[in-house]
Design an enzyme around this catalytic site. Structure first.
Site, PDB file in Angstrom:
ATOM      1  N   ALA A 248     -77.280   7.102  96.019  1.00 33.37           N
ATOM      2  CA  ALA A 248     -77.220   8.312  96.835  1.00 33.37           C
ATOM      3  C   ALA A 248     -77.909   9.478  96.146  1.00 33.37           C
ATOM      4  CB  ALA A 248     -75.758   8.653  97.130  1.00 33.37           C
ATOM      5  N   GLU A 251     -82.036   8.430  96.410  1.00 32.38           N
ATOM      6  CA  GLU A 251     -82.696   8.283  97.703  1.00 32.38           C
ATOM      7  C   GLU A 251     -82.538   9.515  98.591  1.00 32.38           C
ATOM      8  OE1 GLU A 251     -85.217   6.323 100.238  1.00 32.38           O
ATOM      9  OE2 GLU A 251     -84.577   5.682  98.233  1.00 32.38           O
ATOM     10  N   SER A 253     -81.993  12.615  97.723  1.00 32.98           N
ATOM     11  CA  SER A 253     -82.724  13.767  97.189  1.00 32.98           C
ATOM     12  C   SER A 253     -84.224  13.652  97.440  1.00 32.98           C
ATOM     13  CB  SER A 253     -82.455  13.926  95.685  1.00 32.98           C
ATOM     14  OG  SER A 253     -81.119  14.319  95.459  1.00 32.98           O
ATOM     15  N   CYS A 361     -69.641  12.721 101.365  1.00 32.80           N
ATOM     16  CA  CYS A 361     -70.398  12.461 100.131  1.00 32.80           C
ATOM     17  C   CYS A 361     -69.900  13.342  98.989  1.00 32.80           C
ATOM     18  CB  CYS A 361     -71.872  12.715 100.391  1.00 32.80           C
ATOM     19  SG  CYS A 361     -72.915  12.517  98.931  1.00 32.80           S
ATOM     20  N   GLU A 370     -81.008  19.877  93.242  1.00 36.78           N
ATOM     21  CA  GLU A 370     -82.319  19.297  92.983  1.00 36.78           C
ATOM     22  C   GLU A 370     -83.372  19.857  93.930  1.00 36.78           C
ATOM     23  OE1 GLU A 370     -81.384  14.982  90.983  1.00 36.78           O
ATOM     24  OE2 GLU A 370     -81.386  15.096  93.165  1.00 36.78           O
TER      25      GLU A 370
END
Length: 417
Positions: A248, A251, A253, A361, A370
């Site tokens: 998670a 991918e 980000s 999440c 990020e």
């Protein structure tokens, strides 16, 4: 969502495109068919899809609808083969795939160790990574004057960050990227799927042995140190917990960075607002991208522990439910008739890009962090950045899960010091 007698009306059956070639068009067509449809996934596996934002939000928080794959009747009946590629996103031993007390037990070590402070400590390192990658971009330009931003910027950056956070040795990073790709892509073969499962198990066991012998300032060491007494996680549970984070954290980000860049390059009016704005403007870019083009397309799966009725359609106990997170984030009933428009000044900010309910999440702060580290410097360094292809011709990542494009060809233009 209310209990009622079984509705005899047969919802329409749709076939989910495993390659995601027209994600938002597919979501709109399903929405037109009704708030609940029946969907067929690769391999003939069938699940329900709730296409309405409000109903899906309610379902995600409904205690009668859990994530524990042991409640999936089709799996219990032996109808789902062990090598079905999407099974690796469902049959897990971590908080994502447990409910109630077990979910809390498995999530608790993460909430103690995966903290904002731990991520913030990486900020100087993240800034150096971004600066280095931006410096190197001109050297990645091909003879045609084009560079692929996904391959040479958005793809390596989040993997490097999440691997450093978790404590994965640098020589392993390329292989971890390849293993994650086999999980999210729809064109993964059964043989590749089984090989991935075995290899990632071996890699995690090697990492655990290393960190038990020599702890470091990383998430793996923290989880191993904070894992004794009642409720301790097994090694299998630790493996799947870290696998969830690395998948998670990598991918989603990538997709967020690429989707935001593509959105701005195809909406010059919005890019002008960003250039005329301040630091807070970038925060609005990130949130509107999460709504307008969420990194997760469809996420499997939830399973009712009793018959439930949604919009007059009864979903039987133990049936699978697919969550179309990117699709409901463009629901006109939630966002108005201009839901398909990218608008960083949109008044309604709330979205479900990271899911909802108790299984929301755990890493949205990292994804936002990020994106905010990668996007402003990119547009500042290359102010003439522009697409080098027709947006309509960009190919989607071949995946039910990931919602992005497989490449983003651009002309950088002159670098600004």
């Amino acid at each position: 969502m209310t209990e009622s007698t079984v509705d005899q009306t047969s919802p329409p059956l749709v076939h989910i495109d495993p390659l995601g070639t027209d994600r938002h068009g597919e979501a709109a067509r399903m929405r037109e068919l009704g708030p609940v449809v029946r969907a067929e996934l690769p391999g003939g596996v069938r699940m329900w899809v709730v296409t309405d934002y409000a109903l899906l939000a309610e379902l995600a928080a409904d205690p009668r609808v859990g994530r524990d794959w042991r409640n999936w009747e089709a799996l219990r009946r032996g109808e789902i083969p062990d090598d079905w590629p999407l099974l690796s996103m469902i049959r897990l031993n971590n908080a994502m795939a447990r409910d109630g007390a077990e979910h809390r037990r498995l999530r608790r070590p993460l909430t103690r160790s995966f903290t904002r402070n731990r991520v913030e400590r990486l900020r100087p390192r993240i800034d150096r990574i971004v600066a280095t990658m931006l410096d190197e971009l001109p050297g990645r330009v091909g003879p045609d004057g084009i560079v692929d931003l996904r391959r040479h910027y958005a793809y390596p950056f989040p993997m490097q960050v999440i691997c450093e956070l978790i404590g994965v040795p640098e020589p392993w990073w390329p292989r971890f990227r390849e293993l994650i790709d086999t999980v999210v892509r729809a064109d993964t073969t059964a043989e590749q799927f089984l090989a991935t499962q075995q290899e990632r198990h071996e890699l995690w066991q090697r990492l655990f042995a290393m960190r038990r012998a020599e702890p470091a300032d990383d998430l793996t060491s923290a989880l191993l140190a904070d894992n004794d007494g009642e409720g301790a996680l097994t090694d299998d549970e630790l493996e799947d917990t870290l696998w969830m984070l690395i998948g998670a954290g990598h991918e989603t980000s990538i997709s967020l960075i690429i989707n935001a860049t593509r959105a701005l390059l195809t909406h010059p009016d919005q890019l002008a607002l960003v250039r005329a704005g301040d630091g807070e403007t970038w925060g609005r870019v990130v949130e509107e991208t999460l709504r307008w083009d969420a990194p997760v397309g469809n996420f499997p799966a939830r399973f009712p522990v009793e018959d439930i009725t949604v919009a007059g359609v009864t979903i039987p106990k133990g049936d699978g439910i697919l969550a179309p997170w990117s699709g409901v984030n463009r629901d006109p009933a939630q966002y108005g008739e201009d839901a398909d428009r990218f608008d960083i000044d949109r008044p309604v900010k709330k979205h479900m890009a990271f899911g909802g309910g108790p299984h929301v999440c755990i890493g949205p702060a990292l994804a936002r962090f990020e994106a905010m580290a990668a996007l402003p410097p990119l547009f500042a360094r290359y102010p003439d950045l522009r697409l080098a292809a027709d947006p309509a011709e960009l190919s989607a990542v071949p995946s039910i899960f990931s919602n992005s494009v497989s490449s983003l060809p651009v002309h950088l233009g002159p670098a600004k010091d």
